[in-house]
Design a protein around this motif. Sequence first.
Motif, PDB file in Angstrom:
ATOM      1  N   THR A 217     -22.731  -1.078   5.580  1.00  0.00           N
ATOM      2  CA  THR A 217     -22.801   0.267   5.712  1.00  0.00           C
ATOM      3  C   THR A 217     -21.389   0.940   5.832  1.00  0.00           C
ATOM      4  OG1 THR A 217     -23.534   0.059   8.046  1.00  0.00           O
ATOM      5  CG2 THR A 217     -25.282   0.129   6.321  1.00  0.00           C
ATOM      6  N   ASP A 219     -18.774   2.835   4.706  1.00  0.00           N
ATOM      7  CA  ASP A 219     -18.213   3.501   3.588  1.00  0.00           C
ATOM      8  C   ASP A 219     -18.576   2.822   2.205  1.00  0.00           C
ATOM      9  OD1 ASP A 219     -16.838   5.618   2.124  1.00  0.00           O
ATOM     10  OD2 ASP A 219     -14.887   4.636   2.487  1.00  0.00           O
ATOM     11  N   ARG A 221     -21.567   3.163  -0.449  1.00  0.00           N
ATOM     12  CA  ARG A 221     -22.591   4.055  -0.593  1.00  0.00           C
ATOM     13  C   ARG A 221     -24.014   3.513  -1.154  1.00  0.00           C
ATOM     14  NH1 ARG A 221     -23.623   9.198  -0.479  1.00  0.00           N
ATOM     15  NH2 ARG A 221     -21.362   9.362   0.057  1.00  0.00           N
ATOM     16  N   GLU A 225     -27.265   4.269   1.099  1.00  0.00           N
ATOM     17  CA  GLU A 225     -28.687   4.915   0.492  1.00  0.00           C
ATOM     18  C   GLU A 225     -29.660   3.931   0.589  1.00  0.00           C
ATOM     19  OE1 GLU A 225     -28.883   7.759  -0.379  1.00  0.00           O
ATOM     20  OE2 GLU A 225     -26.830   8.371  -0.353  1.00  0.00           O
ATOM     21  N   GLU A 381     -22.409  16.153   1.575  1.00  0.00           N
ATOM     22  CA  GLU A 381     -22.322  14.991   1.255  1.00  0.00           C
ATOM     23  C   GLU A 381     -21.268  14.707   0.055  1.00  0.00           C
ATOM     24  OE1 GLU A 381     -26.860  13.766   2.715  1.00  0.00           O
ATOM     25  OE2 GLU A 381     -25.884  12.616   1.081  1.00  0.00           O
ATOM     26  N   THR A 383     -18.736  13.448  -2.394  1.00  0.00           N
ATOM     27  CA  THR A 383     -18.448  12.031  -3.029  1.00  0.00           C
ATOM     28  C   THR A 383     -17.137  11.606  -2.919  1.00  0.00           C
ATOM     29  OG1 THR A 383     -17.484  13.011  -4.835  1.00  0.00           O
ATOM     30  CG2 THR A 383     -19.925  12.383  -5.096  1.00  0.00           C
ATOM     31  N   GLU A 384     -16.695  10.344  -3.175  1.00  0.00           N
ATOM     32  CA  GLU A 384     -15.263   9.730  -2.775  1.00  0.00           C
ATOM     33  C   GLU A 384     -14.178  10.712  -3.819  1.00  0.00           C
ATOM     34  OE1 GLU A 384     -15.044   5.532  -2.920  1.00  0.00           O
ATOM     35  OE2 GLU A 384     -13.019   5.625  -3.188  1.00  0.00           O
TER      36      GLU A 384
END
Length: 687
Positions: A217, A219, A221, A225, A381, A383-384
């Motif tokens: 968990t 980093d 995704r 999720e 949230e 995104t990268e």
Amino acid sequence: MGKSQKKKSSRRHNPMRVPDSHLPKGLASASSSSSKTEAILPIIQKMSSTEAGERKWACVAVSNLIYNDPSTRRLLQGKNIVGELITRLSDSEDEVVVEAAGALRNLCIDGGYDICAEMYNKNILAPLQTFIPKISTTLSQFLESSKNAPENAQAIVYDFADNVVTILWCLSETSNKALNAVNQLALVPFLMSFLAARQKIPLPTVVSAAQCLYVLTDDNRPVIEDVRSNSSYLSCLHEVAKAHGISQDPKGKTPAAEERTMTLSLLACGILRNVSPIPPPSTISLVDLDKEVVLPTLLPVISSTSLHETSDAVQRLAQKQQPSTADKPSIKGNPGSDHKTPETIELERIEARLRAVQLALEILTGVCATLPDPDLSADEEATEEDDEAEDDDEGGMDDADDSMAVEDPAPVPNGTTDADKPAPSILPSILVPLLALIQPTPLSFPPLGAPSPHAPTTSALSAIHVAAFECLNNAFLALAARPSDVVAKDVDAGKKVWDEVWRALSAAGTQGGPGQDRRMQVWDVAVGVLWAAGIIWPGKLTLDEEHVKVLMQLCDSRADDTVRVKCIGTLESLARAPDAIDANRIISNYLLSLLPASSQPSPIGTEPMLQACSSLIDIYSDEECPYDVNFRSGNYVQRLTEAVEGVRRAVRGIDRKKEGGRELRRRGEEVRDNLVAFIKYRRGLKF
């Protein structure tokens, strides 16, 4: 100031348990330094024997021989032991498969990245993925009707599950390629089943499942999720996190039960933080995780261990420890019952306690590193890709609103923020234990040219020092990013931190060479704490000429631009002590030596050079300071003028396409413009 610690860090949460960097490279050196060379050939031969008992014996022997022995581990690795053991995972005899998995698990834990990468490259995931449904089915049968299964059969399955999960955990930390392959196995339901049945399953197996999920968990995704979207998973993790101090070992207390229970709660805290913010309708979304769950779990752990007392205890135990019968593998040998001495058992318990402290510090660093930025909504949230774009849009090293580790090192409700209503700082509650945990012990670093008396303890202690410094680094970066009159006036606190950091660094020493990597890592992180403290209390900290020399030497000797920038920033803060005219002259002449001349480029990298230029501007921005006499008598205006063209060339040469290049280019253009304006301003002054 430096960037926040939000970028991906090395995935290895648990560094190599038995470091081997002090050993020369190559098979010949491994053979000469191992005391068990003669045992290797029989193991390799029996690994492919037609007799199942001999194949089992060979797998057991690997586990026994590598125990705290990096030389023998290297020697076996050079004989393709990894490939041989992976082949045994498909053996026709279940007992051989179980022992092969155990040996591979031990190699992962003791050997670190290299062996894990070798396992991945040799396709260990192919047999492992076939075990997962079989383990799930068997465990379900045990949990439904445990009375029908013999206890020894259950123990074998639980141990096997532990070994498989641990290998998957270690592989996940090896590389992003390996992590993506593990993601394809969809492990979340499998791992959560262990936590859900924690009252009925041996604690070590549950802890391994939690450790694997904690890594997955981080980093990552897809797994985040999977956990975030299942309310039963979140509730289970919340219960485990709040159950610290409660033994959950269904078989009764083992020597390390307390440490394992503590570690399980810490891991649950870490997983919950990894998957935060938790969206509604989960009831956990209403919980202030840091305040109500995480900090009450972490703080007792980091406050409860005296490293010096631990070091003394380990030294006494190591001296009393007798060679174990595990050193002489028997055909009846079994990794689960290898006749460990009481001293060995106690050393393992102490190591487990130290690793729990290390884990707590790692999570605490995250508490400081992931609070919302002041200009972002906490429930945004990104995104990268968004994060990378955000990095590109940020200002330079001196921007007051840079994306710092924290803007206020206080716990913030999960998924909410109130920037206008500052929460109480957590710094007072963590400062004292952190300053204690940065102080090296006699076992913290290996002796030069020799192994530690107990390598696992040395590995754990040095990792704790680094992690404690990282916590301080994030906390003080936060204070430096968001100046506070209350903090700035507490000069005594600043001097205390400054002196304790230097005391720790003095004890750590600057010895380089094989096996001393972690000693240098301590310096790399600690100098960031010094820089931040110098910004919070500029010119007010204890000035020691020896410290000035050490920082200059560190800047000259390190190839890492980030470390050099920190050293230069710290020197700047020392140069701004009003009455330290001699020290100011020494530092400013050193900084000038880092700038380009009319025909010569800077002797260091572009980023440190820009920091040196910026530092000189800041030091002499107030011509009323007593030390400004150095600027005038040294004709610094002319020396800065000679550097302008070189600075311009260096800025033009920054490649925007490289990682961080866009931001560095912007930073360089800002420094270049400031330098030209500063020279014009100083020339216009009349004295």
